[in-house]
Motif scaffolding. Structure first.
Motif, short mmCIF file in Angstrom:
data_model
loop_
_atom_site.label_atom_id
_atom_site.label_comp_id
_atom_site.label_asym_id
_atom_site.label_seq_id
_atom_site.Cartn_x
_atom_site.Cartn_y
_atom_site.Cartn_z
N VAL A 166 17.93 16.51 -19.37
CA VAL A 166 17.01 15.50 -20.40
C VAL A 166 15.98 16.45 -21.05
N TRP B 65 17.98 7.58 -19.62
CA TRP B 65 18.27 8.37 -20.54
C TRP B 65 19.82 8.31 -21.34
N PRO C 138 18.74 13.58 -15.31
CA PRO C 138 18.76 12.19 -15.75
C PRO C 138 18.58 11.15 -14.49
N ARG D 265 18.72 12.66 -28.17
CA ARG D 265 17.31 12.84 -28.33
C ARG D 265 16.59 11.52 -28.74
#
Length: 82
Positions: free
Chosen positions: A11, A78, A67, A82
């Motif tokens: 992430v 996630w 994540p 992005r």
């Protein structure tokens, strides 16, 4: 039973910072210090565990944010973008 599938990879620090409502430097410091258990920080393959090692003159620090660990800490899943 509902199984959660977590995306591959890390992430981004900027995403984790938004999830926590903090600055990215807060996330980096928390990971390095160990009080934010969502990932690891390394430089040249060596684990970084001290704020004193954040000196940019020593080289770039790479951050891996899991994540799954982020989800466990915050409930944020996630999706790999992005």
């Amino acid at each position: 039973m509902n199984v959660i599938k977590f995306p591959q990879g890390s992430v981004p620090v900027s995403v984790a910072a938004k999830v926590f409502g903090k600055d990215p430097s807060w996330v980096r410091a928390g990971i390095i210090s160990g009080w934010l258990p969502i990932g690891k920080a390394t430089r040249n393959g060596q684990l970084i565990t001290s704020i004193d090692d954040m000196d940019s003159k020593q080289g770039r620090i790479n951050f891996y944010i899991s994540p799954k660990r982020l989800w466990e800490e915050t409930g944020y899943l996630w999706d790999g973008t992005r």
